[in-house]
Design a protein around this motif. Sequence first.
Motif, PDB file in Angstrom:
ATOM      1  N   VAL A   1      -3.643  -2.326   0.817  1.00  0.00           N
ATOM      2  CA  VAL A   1      -3.220  -1.776   2.115  1.00  0.00           C
ATOM      3  C   VAL A   1      -4.280  -0.814   2.643  1.00  0.00           C
ATOM      4  N   GLY A   2      -4.828   0.021   1.768  1.00  0.00           N
ATOM      5  CA  GLY A   2      -5.896   0.929   2.188  1.00  0.00           C
ATOM      6  C   GLY A   2      -7.121   0.185   2.656  1.00  0.00           C
ATOM      7  N   LEU A   3      -7.445  -0.927   1.995  1.00  0.00           N
ATOM      8  CA  LEU A   3      -8.630  -1.707   2.354  1.00  0.00           C
ATOM      9  C   LEU A   3      -8.458  -2.432   3.685  1.00  0.00           C
ATOM     10  N   PHE A   4      -7.301  -3.075   3.884  1.00  0.00           N
ATOM     11  CA  PHE A   4      -7.099  -3.899   5.072  1.00  0.00           C
ATOM     12  C   PHE A   4      -6.516  -3.135   6.264  1.00  0.00           C
ATOM     13  N   LEU A   5      -5.658  -2.151   5.990  1.00  0.00           N
ATOM     14  CA  LEU A   5      -4.901  -1.517   7.079  1.00  0.00           C
ATOM     15  C   LEU A   5      -5.230  -0.044   7.286  1.00  0.00           C
ATOM     16  N   GLY A   6      -5.921   0.594   6.338  1.00  0.00           N
ATOM     17  CA  GLY A   6      -6.325   1.980   6.525  1.00  0.00           C
ATOM     18  C   GLY A   6      -5.352   2.993   5.952  1.00  0.00           C
ATOM     19  N   PRO A   7      -5.768   4.254   5.854  1.00  0.00           N
ATOM     20  CA  PRO A   7      -4.960   5.284   5.193  1.00  0.00           C
ATOM     21  C   PRO A   7      -3.672   5.643   5.934  1.00  0.00           C
ATOM     22  N   THR A   8      -3.642   5.529   7.255  1.00  0.00           N
ATOM     23  CA  THR A   8      -2.422   5.892   7.976  1.00  0.00           C
ATOM     24  C   THR A   8      -1.282   4.942   7.627  1.00  0.00           C
ATOM     25  N   MET A   9      -1.557   3.634   7.668  1.00  0.00           N
ATOM     26  CA  MET A   9      -0.526   2.652   7.303  1.00  0.00           C
ATOM     27  C   MET A   9      -0.125   2.799   5.833  1.00  0.00           C
ATOM     28  N   LEU A  10      -1.102   3.114   4.996  1.00  0.00           N
ATOM     29  CA  LEU A  10      -0.790   3.340   3.586  1.00  0.00           C
ATOM     30  C   LEU A  10       0.094   4.567   3.432  1.00  0.00           C
ATOM     31  N   GLY A  11      -0.159   5.605   4.226  1.00  0.00           N
ATOM     32  CA  GLY A  11       0.689   6.791   4.176  1.00  0.00           C
ATOM     33  C   GLY A  11       2.125   6.475   4.522  1.00  0.00           C
ATOM     34  N   TYR A  12       2.349   5.667   5.563  1.00  0.00           N
ATOM     35  CA  TYR A  12       3.707   5.266   5.920  1.00  0.00           C
ATOM     36  C   TYR A  12       4.373   4.494   4.777  1.00  0.00           C
ATOM     37  N   LEU A  13       3.632   3.558   4.200  1.00  0.00           N
ATOM     38  CA  LEU A  13       4.199   2.724   3.140  1.00  0.00           C
ATOM     39  C   LEU A  13       4.495   3.544   1.897  1.00  0.00           C
ATOM     40  N   ARG A  14       3.591   4.465   1.525  1.00  0.00           N
ATOM     41  CA  ARG A  14       3.809   5.272   0.327  1.00  0.00           C
ATOM     42  C   ARG A  14       5.020   6.189   0.482  1.00  0.00           C
TER      43      ARG A  14
END
Length: 487
Positions: A234-247
């Motif tokens: 997710v961090g590689l394809f979508l970036g840290p913001t989207m990863l933050g939401y998912l986490r």
Amino acid sequence: MSVARLTAKSSLWNLFSNLGQQILNFIFFVYTARLLEPSAFGLMALAMVFVDAFAVLGRGGLVEASVQRESVSDELQNHIFWFLQVVGLAATLALYFGADTLAGAFGHPELAHALRWLSPVCLLLNGAAVPEARLQREFGHDAIARSTLAGVSAGGVVGVIAALLGYGVLALVFQKLASVIIQSVLLWRKERWRPRAPAFASGGELRGLLRIGMEVTSANLVLMLNSKLMDVLVGLFLGPTMLGYLRTAWRCFELVLHVCVSPLSNVSLVTFSRVRDDSGRLVAAYSRMVEIAALTIFPIFFGLAAIAPLAMPLVFGEQWAPSAPLVQALSLIAIAGTPNPFFVPMMTATNNTRRLTTQSLIHVVLSILLTATMSPLGVMAVAWAQVVRASAMTGVSLWMMRDSVDVSFSTTWVAMRPALLAAGGMGLAVAWLLQSNALAPLTGWPLLLALIALGGAIYAATLLLGFPREVSQRWTEARDLLRGRVA
């Protein structure tokens, strides 16, 4: 004190420590989430993937390998200590100087700053490895638990203060560093052993421990791959913001599982082991565990799915509103995830441990395929991929249990049915109340608390009216347990 009593005491301290860590971490997480942007949590999640990997490799499984031995000589402990310091320093330097390369691979230069700050974690963890192993071998789990909880508390306070001062992602970095430092200092204060000058003249025993430790390391890396693969992709394809939401959405899910299911899972190994020679009692014990877990987590997850659009921005802040649909999707994992925590205890208790390796390999392959395929399609696609993965792994686990210990699919369904139907009805009712504005003019926290209270009442009423026999049985067992009539 007998070994049995020491084991029981240590198990209780382990349980207390795990639950305490989860609750404290979540409290501090809620507070810092209101102060920081989602991208900060995404960057921290990415950084911890590499820190955890380097830490696992740096320890080499030596803590676990030395704990399983009946005794470890002072000379060998000294070898282990200095070997770990060398490896820990190497891991720290590798992470520090490789930070720019790792950050460049993800296209986020700010990740390098976080990695450099976090690199000493590898050395700090190795520095406290020997006292931790000694305390574990001597059943000093109470000291480990106190040190861990003190570290989590101190780190949380540091993180909140740093967030208030505007340090961004470094607030989370300082939180981790403070936690590890405090825990390490307290472990050394509790343990009287001190290292002598390094001497590597004879390392035969150390090499033997390393052979065992590398097997442990391999298993730990596989487990870490399962848990961290989602963060990496997710961090590689979508970036840290989207990863933050998912986490954030995933963290809500993990908290409920750790608080509600982990205590049952920990007890189930002993329970299954005692009745493994009686097929009827073994199946009945499994059914009861699954039923209790379902009765506990289904109403929480279905209720959370219903109120997520209101609860996420209200609890974490308006910037977290996009995580509400992710919470709703991940809540469905509760259906598939209820039997899964009992698979490892069941296979272990019945001496079917080969099944664990097979299941782990299937899990890794499935995680890689689904997450890698869905990550380019968006964060919601990744969330649904986790639901599919959990459902597929539940099918695999149930098939293996049926083949090994004659636990049928219908046994699991019958155990889950009352809670599933009652919680499902409750979730639909609460969602309708929220979407229809039936409780107007209530808003904000009064509305959230009213929905939770009504949801609890609807769930309890549905169980009592729809499944009176099951409710009566569980009530009788709980009453007898409190009166001390159940062993």
